[in-house]
Design an enzyme around this catalytic site. Structure first.
Site, PDB file in Angstrom:
ATOM      1  CG  ASP A  97      -1.931   1.171   1.028  1.00 18.78           C
ATOM      2  OD1 ASP A  97      -2.266   1.472  -0.161  1.00 18.78           O
ATOM      3  OD2 ASP A  97      -2.676   1.488   1.999  1.00 18.78           O
ATOM      4  N   GLY A 132      -1.868   7.708   4.307  1.00 18.51           N
ATOM      5  CA  GLY A 132      -0.949   6.949   3.266  1.00 18.51           C
ATOM      6  C   GLY A 132       0.457   6.969   3.921  1.00 18.51           C
TER       7      GLY A 132
END
Length: 434
Positions: free
Chosen positions: A313, A332
């Site tokens: 990710d 993130g």
């Protein structure tokens, strides 16, 4: 060394996650593919002109296939470029990156697919396979031109971290994908239910004064999608699942024989909501880190094969987007370079055997994407990594190859370092001795 000179690895701990077999021996590479492997391969048996790599007992395994990483180009080169992303990937043992479509412009046109492939060819160190947008502009309304995008080189279809709200649009996308035998990858998140939530809903969120995201925000979309998969017969992959509600639904769907797979992130397997500590924004993720009980369920699901894939990710964010109050910071974290080392925490704790971990990071993603990679077998591409699973180190963000340094493992003590990475038998990373 000539470009296609033979390459012989000796004294290696060969780990083939496809078969689960571990052996001691060597591996021979000819013309970018595995020509032979096993205990009989020793330095004295090297072909003339071969380069010999003495692994000194290190693990030799297939390179990792990361099904979810943001590479920046086109349009977000301030966050990452294909050159920096693939450098980070090579240092972390990732030999194939599946590039997210959330660029600017998005990957919804064959010309953009071609651009990504050309940039990867010219500046990349590892293989880069572009995902194409599921809908035009990633707006969730009009389905993309699957046929033209596949012809241009798109590996699968996904709107990145934009979940399709409209069930009718999702049904049409799945039907369209089925007709092209294409894979739909979907990020399950009910955005309306998420609302202003920024972390796991529960007692800790209340104590920190932050809005929570309930587990149901993910599970509702997983449930809906699985019903639509049963209706359409399409191939479907839930990109990130992070709680037991979703796992239960996926287990039932698999038992019914639906063509469904799922992934989770290395962050959700090795961290929990408590790691947020005093509002550490590098730990702000989508979906949010969950309770420790949920993390344990995810680890168990990797061990028993219910979760097919582990992804980095990789989502680089610049300093300005992270140096903000937790609720306002961008979600993130970077992860290409630390995915394997963080995953080895599960091996060292005894929760997941090494072949099982590598299977979720290489073999299963390759199988789902219908790639040749992810196995140590004669004829397979020589995308290989050599690593010492026990070598300790401390993560120093300044040493990471990614353009951004927003790692959730800042100053973490990890075990397991990649020493060298090869793509099609060619060296793309060699760690210098300290």
């Amino acid at each position: 060394m000539p470009p296609h000179a033979p390459l012989l690895f000796v004294n290696a701990r060969l780990v083939d996650p496809a078969s689960g077999v571990e052996t001691r021996g060597g591996l021979l590479v000819l013309d970018g593919r595995i020509a032979d492997l096993g205990p009989a391969l020793i330095a004295q048996a090297a072909p003339q002109g071969a380069r010999i790599v003495d692994c000194a007992g290190d693990v030799l395994a297939p390179g990792l296939v990361d099904m979810q990483a943001f590479v920046g180009e086109p349009g977000a080169e301030h966050r990452e470029t294909i050159a920096t992303a693939t450098a980070a990937a090579a240092a972390g043992g990732v030999t194939t990156i599946v590039a997210a479509p959330g660029t600017s412009p998005p990957v919804d046109d064959p010309a953009v697919v071609d651009f990504v492939l050309r940039r990867a060819r010219d500046t990349g160190r590892v293989r880069v396979l572009p995902l194409a947008a599921l809908t035009k502009g990633r707006e969730g309304r009009e389905i993309s031109e699957f046929g033209l995008l596949r012809e241009a080189g798109a590996i699968a279809f996904c709107d990145g971290k934009r979940s399709l709200r409209n069930a009718q649009t999702m049904r049409r996308a799945l039907t369209y994908a089925r007709d092209f035998d294409a894979l739909v990858i979907h990020f399950p998140e009910d955005r309306d239910l998420v609302g202003e939530g920024v972390m796991n809903e529960g007692e800790l969120a209340m104590r920190l004064g932050l809005a929570g995201v309930p587990r149901e925000a993910e599970a509702i979309i997983v449930d809906r999608d699985l019903r639509l998969v049963q209706l359409t017969g399409a191939r479907y992959h839930a990109s990130i699942v992070a709680n037991g509600l979703s796992l239960a639904a996926l287990e039932e769907a698999k038992a019914r024989g639906l063509s469904v797979t799922c992934g989770t992130t290395i962050n959700h397997l090795t961290l929990n909501e408590n790691d947020i500590g005093d509002y550490r924004t590098f730990l702000k993720l989508r979906p949010p880190l969950r309770h420790e009980d949920e993390r344990r369920l995810l680890v168990e699901a990797v061990a028993n094969g219910l979760i097919d894939v582990i992804v980095s990710d990789h989502d680089p964010q610049d300093v300005e987007m992270k140096r903000m109050p937790f609720a306002e910071a961008e979600a993130g974290a970077v992860g290409l370079e630390t995915m394997l080392a963080a995953g080895l925490r599960l091996v060292h704790s005894g929760d997941v055997p090494l072949p099982t971990l590598l299977r979720a990071m290489s073999t299963r993603p390759a199988e789902i994407l219908r790639l040749e990679q992810g196995r140590l077998a004669k004829g397979a591409p020589a995308d290989l990594i050599r690593f010492d699973p026990d070598e300790p180190f401390v993560v120093d963000p300044a040493e990471l190859h990614s353009r951004c340094k927003n790692t959730p493992f800042d100053t973490a003590r990890l075990q397991g370092r990649v020493k060298s990475t090869f793509v099609a038998g060619q060296s793309v990373f060699e760690r210098r001795s300290d």
